[in-house]
Design a protein around this motif. Structure first.
Motif, PDB file in Angstrom:
ATOM      1  N   PRO A  20      -5.111   3.554   7.791  1.00 29.49           N
ATOM      2  CA  PRO A  20      -6.247   3.173   6.940  1.00 29.49           C
ATOM      3  C   PRO A  20      -5.926   1.913   6.121  1.00 29.49           C
ATOM      4  O   PRO A  20      -4.851   1.821   5.533  1.00 29.49           O
ATOM      5  CB  PRO A  20      -6.417   4.387   6.015  1.00 29.49           C
ATOM      6  N   GLY A  21      -6.849   0.956   6.162  1.00 28.19           N
ATOM      7  CA  GLY A  21      -6.677  -0.256   5.366  1.00 28.19           C
ATOM      8  C   GLY A  21      -5.764  -1.298   5.970  1.00 28.19           C
ATOM      9  O   GLY A  21      -5.485  -2.330   5.352  1.00 28.19           O
ATOM     10  N   LEU A 209      -2.280 -13.596   5.777  1.00 35.21           N
ATOM     11  CA  LEU A 209      -1.616 -12.612   4.916  1.00 35.21           C
ATOM     12  C   LEU A 209      -2.390 -11.309   5.049  1.00 35.21           C
ATOM     13  O   LEU A 209      -3.594 -11.259   4.793  1.00 35.21           O
ATOM     14  CB  LEU A 209      -1.586 -13.074   3.462  1.00 35.21           C
ATOM     15  N   SER A 210      -1.681 -10.291   5.477  1.00 35.73           N
ATOM     16  CA  SER A 210      -2.364  -9.093   5.935  1.00 35.73           C
ATOM     17  C   SER A 210      -1.729  -7.855   5.300  1.00 35.73           C
ATOM     18  O   SER A 210      -0.508  -7.729   5.265  1.00 35.73           O
ATOM     19  CB  SER A 210      -2.247  -9.037   7.460  1.00 35.73           C
ATOM     20  N   PRO A 211      -2.550  -6.927   4.800  1.00 35.09           N
ATOM     21  CA  PRO A 211      -1.980  -5.770   4.106  1.00 35.09           C
ATOM     22  C   PRO A 211      -1.370  -4.731   5.044  1.00 35.09           C
ATOM     23  O   PRO A 211      -1.887  -4.482   6.127  1.00 35.09           O
ATOM     24  CB  PRO A 211      -3.195  -5.170   3.378  1.00 35.09           C
ATOM     25  N   CYS A 212      -0.259  -4.150   4.591  1.00 25.32           N
ATOM     26  CA  CYS A 212       0.346  -3.008   5.269  1.00 25.32           C
ATOM     27  C   CYS A 212       0.497  -1.895   4.230  1.00 25.32           C
ATOM     28  O   CYS A 212       1.587  -1.668   3.696  1.00 25.32           O
ATOM     29  CB  CYS A 212       1.707  -3.380   5.858  1.00 25.32           C
ATOM     30  N   PRO A 213      -0.611  -1.218   3.908  1.00 29.08           N
ATOM     31  CA  PRO A 213      -0.557  -0.218   2.832  1.00 29.08           C
ATOM     32  C   PRO A 213       0.533   0.824   3.053  1.00 29.08           C
ATOM     33  O   PRO A 213       1.212   1.230   2.096  1.00 29.08           O
ATOM     34  CB  PRO A 213      -1.955   0.419   2.879  1.00 29.08           C
ATOM     35  N   THR A 214       0.726   1.243   4.286  1.00 33.27           N
ATOM     36  CA  THR A 214       1.687   2.320   4.564  1.00 33.27           C
ATOM     37  C   THR A 214       3.094   1.939   4.124  1.00 33.27           C
ATOM     38  O   THR A 214       3.757   2.690   3.404  1.00 33.27           O
ATOM     39  CB  THR A 214       1.662   2.671   6.060  1.00 33.27           C
ATOM     40  N   TYR A 215       3.561   0.757   4.559  1.00 34.27           N
ATOM     41  CA  TYR A 215       4.952   0.409   4.250  1.00 34.27           C
ATOM     42  C   TYR A 215       5.106  -0.404   2.972  1.00 34.27           C
ATOM     43  O   TYR A 215       6.219  -0.722   2.578  1.00 34.27           O
ATOM     44  CB  TYR A 215       5.621  -0.242   5.463  1.00 34.27           C
ATOM     45  N   GLY A 217       3.696   1.064   0.458  1.00 30.69           N
ATOM     46  CA  GLY A 217       3.613   2.224  -0.428  1.00 30.69           C
ATOM     47  C   GLY A 217       2.504   2.098  -1.450  1.00 30.69           C
ATOM     48  O   GLY A 217       2.643   2.519  -2.599  1.00 30.69           O
ATOM     49  N   LYS A 218       1.409   1.455  -1.020  1.00 28.93           N
ATOM     50  CA  LYS A 218       0.293   1.224  -1.945  1.00 28.93           C
ATOM     51  C   LYS A 218      -1.006   1.639  -1.269  1.00 28.93           C
ATOM     52  O   LYS A 218      -1.085   1.649  -0.039  1.00 28.93           O
ATOM     53  CB  LYS A 218       0.207  -0.272  -2.289  1.00 28.93           C
ATOM     54  N   SER A 219      -2.011   1.928  -2.073  1.00 27.91           N
ATOM     55  CA  SER A 219      -3.327   2.212  -1.498  1.00 27.91           C
ATOM     56  C   SER A 219      -3.873   0.911  -0.898  1.00 27.91           C
ATOM     57  O   SER A 219      -3.405  -0.180  -1.252  1.00 27.91           O
ATOM     58  CB  SER A 219      -4.279   2.695  -2.593  1.00 27.91           C
ATOM     59  N   PRO A 220      -4.849   0.999  -0.005  1.00 26.39           N
ATOM     60  CA  PRO A 220      -5.437  -0.234   0.542  1.00 26.39           C
ATOM     61  C   PRO A 220      -5.918  -1.193  -0.555  1.00 26.39           C
ATOM     62  O   PRO A 220      -5.696  -2.400  -0.464  1.00 26.39           O
ATOM     63  CB  PRO A 220      -6.593   0.284   1.391  1.00 26.39           C
TER      64      PRO A 220
ATOM     65  N   LEU B  15     -11.462   2.799   1.824  1.00 27.35           N
ATOM     66  CA  LEU B  15     -12.221   2.499   0.602  1.00 27.35           C
ATOM     67  C   LEU B  15     -12.251   1.007   0.239  1.00 27.35           C
ATOM     68  O   LEU B  15     -12.642   0.649  -0.876  1.00 27.35           O
ATOM     69  CB  LEU B  15     -11.693   3.315  -0.600  1.00 27.35           C
ATOM     70  N   LEU B  16     -11.847   0.139   1.171  1.00 28.05           N
ATOM     71  CA  LEU B  16     -11.929  -1.297   0.876  1.00 28.05           C
ATOM     72  C   LEU B  16     -13.381  -1.713   0.652  1.00 28.05           C
ATOM     73  O   LEU B  16     -13.671  -2.596  -0.155  1.00 28.05           O
ATOM     74  CB  LEU B  16     -11.306  -2.109   2.014  1.00 28.05           C
ATOM     75  N   CYS B  17     -14.304  -1.041   1.348  1.00 23.91           N
ATOM     76  CA  CYS B  17     -15.722  -1.383   1.198  1.00 23.91           C
ATOM     77  C   CYS B  17     -16.238  -0.981  -0.188  1.00 23.91           C
ATOM     78  O   CYS B  17     -17.138  -1.616  -0.735  1.00 23.91           O
ATOM     79  CB  CYS B  17     -16.544  -0.717   2.291  1.00 23.91           C
TER      80      CYS B  17
END
Lengths: 241, 70, 354
Positions: A20-21, A209-215, A217-220, B15-17
């Motif tokens: 997710p995210g 620049l792209s998010p990797c929430p899992t690694y 350790g943050k929410s999206p 929940l990004l939206c």
């Protein structure tokens, strides 16, 4: 009512395996949108990386090849030289493009191959479990920098700036996906990078620049904020060349 | 007049939206989908302007946007 | 008419050049290489002649890049090749494994030199295991062909590309520094070039479903099924594609076995022995994988001994022993690291066997 935003033709219906995210989903969609808008779906040949996007060909609906880890630009070089009428692009992560594949990256760029390169920088190895990437920030904790990355483990590698110094490179832009407005800018940059190839301009690279929430350790949402507040300081956005 | 539809079965609940919607019209649905995620839903369709920002940021192509042809 | 021989008159070429010319005439459309002795003449020849023919030559930044360029070229459906020598071939193993996994045809030439490590640039046959047993990771084989003369090296290229396309597999042409460097006269006769339909090639998906070139199969059971298909293909290759040369084996009490450049010295020794009325025969495996086991399984043939001679400390000899299935003694003589077994040494070894 008229449908004004939906899945692009070049993106298959398959749900992705991404967390997710994850930024890969947005980047895949952007590529598919640009391919549709430039009407090049039947001409495109994509090279998927080794990393989380290794099965990108399950999501894009056009010709695609895998490549050994880091070798995407060697594979792409041969395809484009033999089939200049096709539109050839690589989609590579930071480990693939800027660590194990640095040699292939620099030399394809230096030869000025007429290719489009999509470089996903999420500052971490996702597929293998969140290890240090060449682009990991100082102080950033990963599976292999449990105390936070220190200079001796390498400074965050600014491969885009490095490539911009090469004569064969015609276009380099760094964009982000931390907010809708940034995603739209990223799409414009991708359009430019593909149009350059169609026009025969030469080697064009878009770093995302792209998010990797899992690694991370943050929410999206916290990941998006981390890009905005922290990552961009190390990797400033905008046209580099 | 505009509206969004959410593919709730494929939504991963990132929940990004929710953060993207300038009018705060998207919320987490407390019901889980088959994948075990809380998908999102539009809570006040009448207010939707069809700006597409939610769809733009959606990593899973789960949001479609419709707008009255004016 | 080509400036490089008219197909009738004899011309003089090195083995490296003959391989390059054979590849061009066999329809090689793409070549990528990286300098390494003793195969440099091959790359230089390609640099001179491929662009003239409207084909693609690239000097790659490494052997890794070269073999992965060949991977990309092959994925578009054209005939593609790379060449190197032992240390460089070690680097290419990654790409060869991917070629095998993705079912892509390609030709890889190894002009072997001394090893292990950087070794030296003297002729060697010490890469036999690497070439015939897989070399890279995973359950695969490359077809391996070992010519013994400049003229044969030229002709082998037609066979190599055809086998690669027929079976969608990497094919290695295994020579040594001696074959690569020596000059011999040859006639550049045009060999057969068959066209193979490549519906799997990446050309853009106009009018068809997208093609995907991949070796990654994570779903349970899929990779195993594909590997079983590979094994089926390898069985077919083993049945149909064994190649060897033999001489005076029918009444022989001792059969000498050697391949490539080494076989020339051994063949001379056999001729000399026959002139002295010794019952000595000769088998030269040409396909090293599939190994020509048929040459060693002759019903009714009794009390024969084999002597295997190699520029290594005993690699092909293992395949000879497997082929013979303990029905006959198999002796070995070899040198490597720069030493080439001489006729005298071979005769001396033969003497100890009688």
């Amino acid at each position: 009512m008229e449908k004004i935003y939906s899945r692009p033709r070049s993106l298959r219906e398959n749900p992705t395996h991404y967390c997710p995210g994850c930024g890969h989903g947005i980047a895949h969609k952007l590529v598919a949108q640009v391919v549709d808008e430039l009407d090049i779906r039947e001409k495109v040949i994509a090279i998927a990386p080794v990393g989380c996007a290794v099965i990108a060909y399950d999501y894009w609906d056009f010709d695609c090849s895998e490549a050994a880890h880091g070798r995407a630009l060697a594979v792409a070089t041969a395809i484009k030289r033999l089939r200049p009428e096709n539109v050839v692009f690589t989609y590579q992560g930071d480990g693939d493009l800027a660590a194990i594949g640095t040699n292939e990256t620099i030399h394809a760029a230096n030869r000025g191959e007429n290719l489009t390169v999509i470089f996903i920088n999420n500052a971490v190895y996702g597929m293998t479990g969140g290890q240090m990437a060449p682009t990991t920030l100082l102080g950033q904790k990963t599976a292999t920098t449990p105390r936070g990355r220190v200079a001796q483990e390498g400074l965050p590698l600014k491969i885009s700036e490095l490539l911009a110094g090469l004569g064969g490179v015609k276009y380099v832009e760094r964009v982000s996906m931390h907010a809708p407005a940034e995603v739209l800018k990223a799409k414009r940059a991708l359009t430019q990078a593909f149009q350059n190839q169609i026009d025969g301009v030469g080697f064009s690279l878009v770093e995302i620049l792209s998010p990797c929430p899992t690694y991370w350790g943050k929410s999206p949402q916290k990941s998006a904020e981390w890009i905005r507040d922290v990552m961009i300081k190390e990797f400033p956005l905008g046209r580099i060349k | 007049m505009a509206k969004i539809t959410v593919d709730t079965q494929n939504c991963k609940g990132c929940l990004l939206c929710v953060a993207a919607c300038p009018r705060g019209l998207i919320k987490k649905d407390e019901r889980l989908n088959k994948k075990g995620f809380n998908p999102v839903k539009c809570v006040d369709a009448a207010q939707c302007s069809g700006c597409c920002l939610c769809a733009v940021i959606c990593p899973d192509c789960c949001i479609e946007v419709y707008k009255e042809n004016t | 008419m080509s400036a490089r021989g008219n197909g009738h008159a004899k011309i003089l070429m090195t083995g490296n050049e003959a391989i390059a010319e054979g590849a061009i005439r066999a329809g090689c459309r793409f070549y990528a290489g990286y300098p390494i002795t003793p195969q440099n003449e091959l790359t230089a020849y390609m640099a001179r002649h491929m662009p003239q023919e409207g084909r693609v030559f690239i000097q790659a930044e490494s052997e890794l890049a070269a073999v992965n360029m060949v991977f990309g070229a092959s994925a578009t459906g054209v005939r593609a090749m790379t060449s190197s020598s032992s240390p460089g071939i070690s680097l290419k193993q990654e790409g060869i494994s991917y070629l095998a996994g993705c079912r892509l045809p390609a030709v890889i030439v190894n002009i072997m030199r001394g090893g292990p490590g950087l070794g030296n640039i003297a002729p060697s046959q010490a890469d036999y295991f690497q070439a015939t047993k897989g070399g890279g990771h995973g359950d695969y084989h490359s077809i391996v062909l070992a010519p013994a003369s400049v003229e044969e090296a030229y002709r082998t290229m037609f066979d190599a590309f055809d086998l690669a396309d027929t079976y969608r597999t990497p094919v290695m042409v295994l020579g040594d520094g001696m074959l690569g460097q020596m000059m011999e006269p040859l006639i550049l006769e045009k060999g057969p070039v068959r066209q193979h339909a490549k519906t799997w090639a990446l050309t853009g998906c106009r009018g068809r479903k997208p093609n995907i070139v991949r070796s990654l199969f994570l779903k349970e059971g899929v990779l195993e099924a594909l590997n079983l298909q590979l094994q089926k293909k390898y069985k077919a290759i083993q049945q149909k594609e064994q190649r060897w040369e033999e001489l005076l084996v029918e009444d022989a009490s001792v059969i000498l076995v050697a391949y490539g450049g080494m076989a020339r010295i051994v063949k001379e020794a056999v001729r000399g022995l026959r002139a002295g009325h010794k019952k000595i025969g000769f088998i030269r495996p040409i396909s090293l994988w599939p190994f020509p086991v048929k040459a060693f399984r002759r019903p009714g043939k009794k009390s024969v001994k084999y002597l295997v001679v190699e520029m290594s400390y005993g690699q092909m000899v293992e395949d000879v022993r497997l082929a013979v299935e303990c029905r006959a003694p198999v002796e070995f003589f070899g040198r490597s690291g720069g030493g080439i077994p001489t006729e005298e040494e071979i005769l001396k070894k033969l003497h100890t066997m009688s």
